[in-house]
Design an enzyme around this catalytic site. Structure first.
Site, PDB file in Angstrom:
ATOM      1  N   CYS A 236       0.601  -3.022   3.655  1.00 28.66           N
ATOM      2  CA  CYS A 236       1.076  -2.771   5.012  1.00 28.66           C
ATOM      3  C   CYS A 236       2.141  -1.679   5.091  1.00 28.66           C
ATOM      4  CB  CYS A 236       1.576  -4.084   5.614  1.00 28.66           C
ATOM      5  SG  CYS A 236       1.730  -4.051   7.431  1.00 28.66           S
TER       6      CYS A 236
ATOM      7  N   LYS B 103       4.532  -6.058  -2.889  1.00 29.82           N
ATOM      8  CA  LYS B 103       4.924  -5.186  -1.794  1.00 29.82           C
ATOM      9  C   LYS B 103       6.313  -4.626  -2.116  1.00 29.82           C
ATOM     10  CE  LYS B 103       5.189  -5.040   3.294  1.00 29.82           C
ATOM     11  NZ  LYS B 103       4.989  -5.830   4.523  1.00 29.82           N
TER      12      LYS B 103
ATOM     13  N   GLU C 173      -3.151  -8.887   4.891  1.00 34.84           N
ATOM     14  CA  GLU C 173      -1.841  -9.384   4.491  1.00 34.84           C
ATOM     15  C   GLU C 173      -1.619 -10.769   5.118  1.00 34.84           C
ATOM     16  OE1 GLU C 173       2.758  -7.700   4.542  1.00 34.84           O
ATOM     17  OE2 GLU C 173       1.392  -7.164   6.190  1.00 34.84           O
TER      18      GLU C 173
END
Length: 511
Positions: A374, A340, A265
């Site tokens: 993440c 995300k 990321e």
């Protein structure tokens, strides 16, 4: 049974075995006609020799399984016994059939309790797999039903046997061998008074069945090599500097024939240092100005080095909103993206990033993959939504600054692998960026996790990097093992979900 230890051998039945086989059938099936005529057995051996299997003890036949091939679309529907063996005892074997049909499995009464029936069924399953057939079908008698027919309907009887409240020597055995009851068939074998003429249509699916493919290029890849770059943050003076560093690693992964390269990321965060006096909001928006160029150049790398690249994640500015987006650059030149979805307090507070709206599985030439960036890996709902779309590998590009933050990602990623019966690869960054606000330190130990079962490493870790060290790691993952796990694992999480309690929320979200 001989009191000595049995000396067992499993083999195909030969014409010379008829007398011995007939004697065993007369013993086991005395209530439903006994042995089949010699002509019928010889016809079976002649038409489908591989399907006729026996177990012998010191040369004496003590069990057997008789099998033919049929058309699945026909015999997965209701039928009767004479559709399989007609009134003249002629077997309706179909040489070009795409499924096995189990005629009989029988074991000498003196040898029951040694799980020999299971061995015969396992041999049948292996035959089904080796011949690339869709399934094993069987018409199953329910010989104990007559004892309770006055008290229970046949449907109630089946349910009680499934719940082990009642025992049926045939149905209970079939259920224990991973067969499912697909339907109830009436008048299957009218003379079977013990079953009151009923039978169950049982089915075992071959999860490895593959439709005929016209070209080797259409065959699904079963062993996939994952490559992960544990990326060190360092000062960079241009986009070219970033691409050169990335190309070094991608070239190395390609040289080892990796199918995927995973970067962390915000791997391009060093470019924020090109204007170090920006505040946090301006710095991340400045970084987003490079995203499209980097995406296109990474796509060229994917094509050039014949490798699928998960380009970590990068900030993307769209219509005044900033997103954190991971790009999947296919080696055929196509590009997919995964926004995300869950934004951390830090990203919201310091960078004013918004979350995306959709999670999806991407078809690649090396399996069905999903990406959870993440923090997204810490939400089990997303992994389950990917599982319902058939995901095989989940990639998790992450950035964490402390070990406890890293462990949240790692432990949740391991949970996603177990509960969704898939592989999960996590890739993070190390080092520091003292000139970049809010991206100053990193902690990572990249890894690849598997489900936890006998088909996989004992600790469910296929590969892992050294902590806080720039390096690449590889992991070979076998997609076929996921099929074994899903149908024959010690536990089968996906099959045992209580969809009556919670099965609709993920389906609704996907739709």
């Amino acid at each position: 049974m001989d009191t000595n230890t049995p000396l067992l051998n499993i083999r195909t039945i030969k014409p010379r075995d008829y007398d011995e086989l007939a004697a065993l059938m007369n013993l086991v099936f005395k209530d439903v006609g006994g042995a089949w005529p010699q002509m019928t057995i010889m016809d079976l051996i002649h038409q489908f020799p591989d399907g006729q299997i026996c177990i012998e003890d010191n040369g004496k036949i003590i069990g057997a399984a008789l099998t033919i091939k049929v058309e699945y679309n026909r015999f997965s529907l209701p039928h009767i016994y004479t559709d399989i063996i007609n009134e003249q005892n002629i077997i309706q074997h179909q040489a070009n059939g795409d499924a096995l049909y189990g005629l009989d499995v029988f074991v000498h009464p003196d040898y029951r309790g040694l799980r020999l029936g299971r061995r015969l069924y396992d041999a049948r399953k292996e035959l089904c797999r080796s011949k690339n057939l869709k399934a094993i079908l069987a018409g199953g008698r329910i010989p104990e039903y007559h004892k309770v027919a006055d008290e229970h309907s046949v449907i109630e009887y089946l349910e009680k046997v499934k719940r082990k409240e009642l025992y049926d020597p045939i149905l209970s055995f079939q259920l224990a061998n991973d067969f499912d009851v697909k339907r109830l068939m009436q008048h299957y074998l009218p003379e079977d008074e013990k079953s009151c003429g009923y039978a169950t249509l049982l089915e075992w699916n071959n999860v490895f069945y593959e439709e005929e493919t016209p070209s080797i290029l259409d065959v699904d890849k079963t062993e996939v090599r994952l490559g992960i770059v544990q990326w060190q943050m360092r000062k960079m003076v241009s986009v070219d500097d970033l691409i050169d560093q990335a190309e070094f690693f991608i070239s190395s992964l390609s040289n080892y024939q990796a199918d995927f390269a995973l970067l962390p990321e915000f791997f391009n965060a060093p470019l924020m240092g090109l204007k170090p006096n920006h505040n946090s909001v301006d710095a991340i928006r400045f970084l987003s100005e490079f995203t499209d160029e980097i995406k296109q150049r990474f796509s060229q790398l994917a094509v050039t080095y014949n490798i699928n690249i998960i380009a970590g994640s990068m900030p993307l500015l769209e219509e005044g909103h900033l997103y954190n987006v991971s790009y999947l650059l296919h080696r055929d030149g196509s590009i997919d993206e995964q926004y995300k979805l869950h934004i951390t307090p830090h990203e919201k507070r310091d960078w004013v990033i918004d979350g995306g709206e959709k999670v999806q599985v991407f078809e690649t030439d090396a399996g069905r993959v999903g990406i959870l960036v993440c923090y997204d890996a810490e939400f089990p709902e997303l992994g389950r939504m990917l599982a319902e779309q058939g995901v095989q590998i989940i990639f998790v590009p992450f950035w964490t600054d402390t070990k406890n933050g890293y462990l949240r990602v790692r432990l949740c990623a391991q949970a996603r692998a177990i509960e969704n019966e898939c592989y999960v690869a996590i890739g993070g960054s190390v080092g520091n960026l003292p000139r970049v606000d809010n991206v100053d330190i990193q902690y990572a130990q990249s890894a690849v996790f598997s489900p936890a079962d006998i088909y996989f490493p004992h600790d469910a870790i296929i590969a892992e990097a050294s902590p806080n060290t720039e390096m690449i790691i590889f992991a070979d993952v076998e997609l076929d093992k996921l099929k074994y796990l899903n149908t024959e694992g010690s536990v089968t999480n996906l099959r045992h979900r209580r969809l009556d309690l919670y099965g609709q929320f993920t389906k609704a979200a996907i739709e």
